[in-house]
Design a protein around this motif. Structure first.
Motif, PDB file in Angstrom:
ATOM      1  N   ASP A 150       3.707  20.814 -30.608  1.00  0.00           N
ATOM      2  CA  ASP A 150       3.396  19.415 -30.905  1.00  0.00           C
ATOM      3  C   ASP A 150       4.656  18.650 -31.263  1.00  0.00           C
ATOM      4  N   ALA A 151       5.364  19.068 -32.295  1.00  0.00           N
ATOM      5  CA  ALA A 151       6.565  18.345 -32.706  1.00  0.00           C
ATOM      6  C   ALA A 151       7.571  18.267 -31.562  1.00  0.00           C
ATOM      7  N   GLY A 152       7.841  19.405 -30.952  1.00  0.00           N
ATOM      8  CA  GLY A 152       8.781  19.411 -29.836  1.00  0.00           C
ATOM      9  C   GLY A 152       8.247  18.651 -28.646  1.00  0.00           C
ATOM     10  N   LEU A 153       6.974  18.836 -28.348  1.00  0.00           N
ATOM     11  CA  LEU A 153       6.360  18.179 -27.195  1.00  0.00           C
ATOM     12  C   LEU A 153       6.345  16.666 -27.362  1.00  0.00           C
ATOM     13  N   THR A 154       5.994  16.193 -28.546  1.00  0.00           N
ATOM     14  CA  THR A 154       5.970  14.758 -28.800  1.00  0.00           C
ATOM     15  C   THR A 154       7.364  14.162 -28.682  1.00  0.00           C
ATOM     16  N   ALA A 155       8.350  14.848 -29.240  1.00  0.00           N
ATOM     17  CA  ALA A 155       9.730  14.363 -29.148  1.00  0.00           C
ATOM     18  C   ALA A 155      10.198  14.326 -27.695  1.00  0.00           C
ATOM     19  N   TYR A 156       9.922  15.380 -26.956  1.00  0.00           N
ATOM     20  CA  TYR A 156      10.330  15.447 -25.552  1.00  0.00           C
ATOM     21  C   TYR A 156       9.677  14.344 -24.734  1.00  0.00           C
ATOM     22  N   TYR A 157       8.394  14.121 -24.967  1.00  0.00           N
ATOM     23  CA  TYR A 157       7.638  13.098 -24.245  1.00  0.00           C
ATOM     24  C   TYR A 157       8.232  11.711 -24.474  1.00  0.00           C
ATOM     25  N   ALA A 158       8.587  11.413 -25.732  1.00  0.00           N
ATOM     26  CA  ALA A 158       9.184  10.117 -26.042  1.00  0.00           C
ATOM     27  C   ALA A 158      10.550   9.960 -25.382  1.00  0.00           C
ATOM     28  N   LYS A 160      11.655  11.443 -22.693  1.00  0.00           N
ATOM     29  CA  LYS A 160      11.485  11.281 -21.243  1.00  0.00           C
ATOM     30  C   LYS A 160      11.216   9.831 -20.879  1.00  0.00           C
ATOM     31  N   LYS A 161      10.448   9.125 -21.708  1.00  0.00           N
ATOM     32  CA  LYS A 161      10.182   7.713 -21.449  1.00  0.00           C
ATOM     33  C   LYS A 161      11.456   6.872 -21.543  1.00  0.00           C
ATOM     34  N   ALA A 162      12.367   7.285 -22.415  1.00  0.00           N
ATOM     35  CA  ALA A 162      13.586   6.496 -22.648  1.00  0.00           C
ATOM     36  C   ALA A 162      14.693   6.786 -21.645  1.00  0.00           C
ATOM     37  N   VAL A 163      14.536   7.847 -20.867  1.00  0.00           N
ATOM     38  CA  VAL A 163      15.617   8.295 -19.978  1.00  0.00           C
ATOM     39  C   VAL A 163      16.105   7.176 -19.052  1.00  0.00           C
ATOM     40  N   CYS A 164      15.181   6.385 -18.523  1.00  0.00           N
ATOM     41  CA  CYS A 164      15.574   5.357 -17.555  1.00  0.00           C
ATOM     42  C   CYS A 164      16.440   4.264 -18.169  1.00  0.00           C
ATOM     43  N   LEU A 165      16.387   4.099 -19.495  1.00  0.00           N
ATOM     44  CA  LEU A 165      17.201   3.085 -20.169  1.00  0.00           C
ATOM     45  C   LEU A 165      18.583   3.581 -20.551  1.00  0.00           C
ATOM     46  N   LEU A 166      18.735   4.899 -20.641  1.00  0.00           N
ATOM     47  CA  LEU A 166      19.912   5.458 -21.287  1.00  0.00           C
ATOM     48  C   LEU A 166      20.911   5.997 -20.269  1.00  0.00           C
ATOM     49  N   TYR A 167      21.572   5.070 -19.600  1.00  0.00           N
ATOM     50  CA  TYR A 167      22.642   5.404 -18.664  1.00  0.00           C
ATOM     51  C   TYR A 167      23.964   5.551 -19.422  1.00  0.00           C
ATOM     52  N   PRO A 168      25.029   6.018 -18.787  1.00  0.00           N
ATOM     53  CA  PRO A 168      26.311   6.172 -19.485  1.00  0.00           C
ATOM     54  C   PRO A 168      26.772   4.865 -20.127  1.00  0.00           C
ATOM     55  N   GLY A 169      27.179   4.958 -21.375  1.00  0.00           N
ATOM     56  CA  GLY A 169      27.646   3.789 -22.108  1.00  0.00           C
ATOM     57  C   GLY A 169      26.602   3.193 -23.033  1.00  0.00           C
ATOM     58  N   THR A 170      25.353   3.627 -22.917  1.00  0.00           N
ATOM     59  CA  THR A 170      24.300   3.122 -23.799  1.00  0.00           C
ATOM     60  C   THR A 170      24.264   3.926 -25.093  1.00  0.00           C
ATOM     61  N   LYS A 171      23.533   3.361 -26.054  1.00  0.00           N
ATOM     62  CA  LYS A 171      23.399   4.015 -27.352  1.00  0.00           C
ATOM     63  C   LYS A 171      21.928   4.109 -27.739  1.00  0.00           C
ATOM     64  N   CYS A 187      16.781  16.913 -27.280  1.00  0.00           N
ATOM     65  CA  CYS A 187      16.235  16.412 -26.009  1.00  0.00           C
ATOM     66  C   CYS A 187      17.109  15.288 -25.457  1.00  0.00           C
ATOM     67  N   LEU A 188      17.559  14.405 -26.324  1.00  0.00           N
ATOM     68  CA  LEU A 188      18.470  13.343 -25.883  1.00  0.00           C
ATOM     69  C   LEU A 188      19.745  13.923 -25.292  1.00  0.00           C
ATOM     70  N   LYS A 189      20.292  14.931 -25.950  1.00  0.00           N
ATOM     71  CA  LYS A 189      21.511  15.567 -25.449  1.00  0.00           C
ATOM     72  C   LYS A 189      21.271  16.228 -24.096  1.00  0.00           C
ATOM     73  N   ALA A 190      20.094  16.826 -23.929  1.00  0.00           N
ATOM     74  CA  ALA A 190      19.800  17.559 -22.696  1.00  0.00           C
ATOM     75  C   ALA A 190      19.488  16.636 -21.526  1.00  0.00           C
ATOM     76  N   LEU A 191      18.890  15.472 -21.804  1.00  0.00           N
ATOM     77  CA  LEU A 191      18.358  14.628 -20.730  1.00  0.00           C
ATOM     78  C   LEU A 191      19.142  13.350 -20.463  1.00  0.00           C
ATOM     79  N   THR A 192      19.984  12.912 -21.403  1.00  0.00           N
ATOM     80  CA  THR A 192      20.656  11.626 -21.225  1.00  0.00           C
ATOM     81  C   THR A 192      22.147  11.719 -21.555  1.00  0.00           C
ATOM     82  N   PRO A 193      22.938  10.748 -21.016  1.00  0.00           N
ATOM     83  CA  PRO A 193      24.360  10.670 -21.359  1.00  0.00           C
ATOM     84  C   PRO A 193      24.633   9.689 -22.501  1.00  0.00           C
TER      85      PRO A 193
END
Length: 341
Positions: A150-158, A160-171, A187-193
């Motif tokens: 649950d904790a991990g799944l909920t964090a991962y799910y959130a 994943k939704k943010a991935v499209c916004l977080l291109y290189p140079g974003t915060k 999850c942020l480290k694994a999925l986004t730059p």
């Protein structure tokens, strides 16, 4: 068998003997619990915040983050066998409604949720359904990964939704680096730059966050909004990932969000109050996050097997459940508390 049972809201649960569950349907699976996570949702359940939403009849057994080994299966179960190491998706879904057909199983029209509206896993044996079971490599220790259900799944799910916004140079700002937050950071480290800014009032939580390679660790000392503005050169962050959702965290998060940014609400307990004209004039978005799909859990376990996600846990025997609950209430648990029968 022993179980952690809630008899009355606003009172601590009790540990008592209950009957073992029985197979009653061809797709039933009974899991011998090797680890049951304890989280703030359990505290909110005890406080009665889900009294109307869950419709549960007290008493019942708590525990919605569960992993262990298959103990018994119904006659139609073919995806797992007795003895398999498994993690249990927290929601039992029907497989036939529109949401299930679309793979959106946590919005199933006929769902059951052990630990919320059905007996959960803070016990020796948990009854669930074959659709919830994710088979794992036997090298996984259930007590090490139970909270990912649950904790991990909920964090991962959130995230994943943010991935499209977080291109290189974003915060991205993560509010709260505790039980959910420390998983979300990974999850942020694994999925986004994106560069990751973590805000927490606990120095220990920030120290834990830094071990995962965050770019900035900001102590919530009353000046956290100003500090984030300095880090972002006054632009604020493209994404706020709020694992607290109560107290001053919500107002702080809104103040740290840039124009056209998105605020992901995971923690709860507070209220969102913002003039609608502010939403329109800046085109900011508020996005709720409820658990995650079965496939999300499979993906999260793949990242875990790859060594990209790790849980920081404190293990308690089931008999010490009340001690663990009190430690969580007072903020004295680092990472996740896990009960082991």
């Amino acid at each position: 068998m022993k179980a952690v049972r809630l008899h009355r809201y606003n009172e601590h649960p009790v540990i008592e003997e209950v009957a073992e569950p029985k197979i009653t349907s061809p797709h039933d699976v009974i899991v011998r619990v090797g680890g049951a996570g304890l989280c703030r949702t359990d505290l909110h359940i005890i406080e009665g915040q889900f009294r109307e939403k869950s419709g549960v009849t007290l008493p019942y057994t708590l525990g919605h983050e569960n992993a262990g080994w298959v103990h018994e299966v119904g006659s139609a179960v073919s995806n797992v066998a007795v003895g398999d190491t498994v993690i249990v998706h927290p929601q039992i879904s029907c497989g036939f409604c529109r949401a299930c057909r679309a793979g959106d199983d946590m919005h199933c029209a006929n769902a059951g949720f052990p630990g919320m509206d059905l007996d959960g896993g803070m016990t020796d044996l948990l009854k669930t359904d074959a659709r919830t079971i994710v088979k794992l490599d036997p090298g996984f220790a259930p007590e090490d990964i139970a909270a990912l259900a649950d904790a991990g799944l909920t964090a991962y799910y959130a995230i994943k939704k943010a991935v499209c916004l977080l291109y290189p140079g974003t915060k991205a700002v993560v509010i709260g680096a505790g039980g959910l937050g420390h998983i979300g950071i990974q999850c942020l480290k694994a999925l986004t730059p994106a560069e990751i800014i973590v805000v927490d009032r606990s120095r220990e939580a920030l120290e834990l966050a830094q071990t995962f390679g965050v770019d900035y660790a900001v102590l919530a000392d009353g000046k956290q909004v100003e500090t984030v503005k300095e880090i972002t050169n006054g632009r604020n962050a493209e994404a706020i990932i709020d694992f607290v959702g109560e107290g001053s965290a919500v107002d702080d998060g809104i103040a740290m969000l840039q124009r056209a940014g998105s605020y992901y609400v995971i923690g709860y307990g507070g209220k969102l109050s913002i003039p609608t004209i502010d939403i329109i004039s800046t085109e900011i978005n508020f996005i709720g996050n409820l658990v995650g799909t079965y496939n999300d859990l499979v993906e999260l376990m793949t990242l875990t097997a790859q060594g990209k996600i790790a849980l920081h846990t404190t293990v308690y025997p089931l008999d010490a459940a009340l001690e663990a609950i009190q430690a969580l209430e007072t903020g004295n648990i680092r990472g996740r508390a896990i009960l082991v029968p």
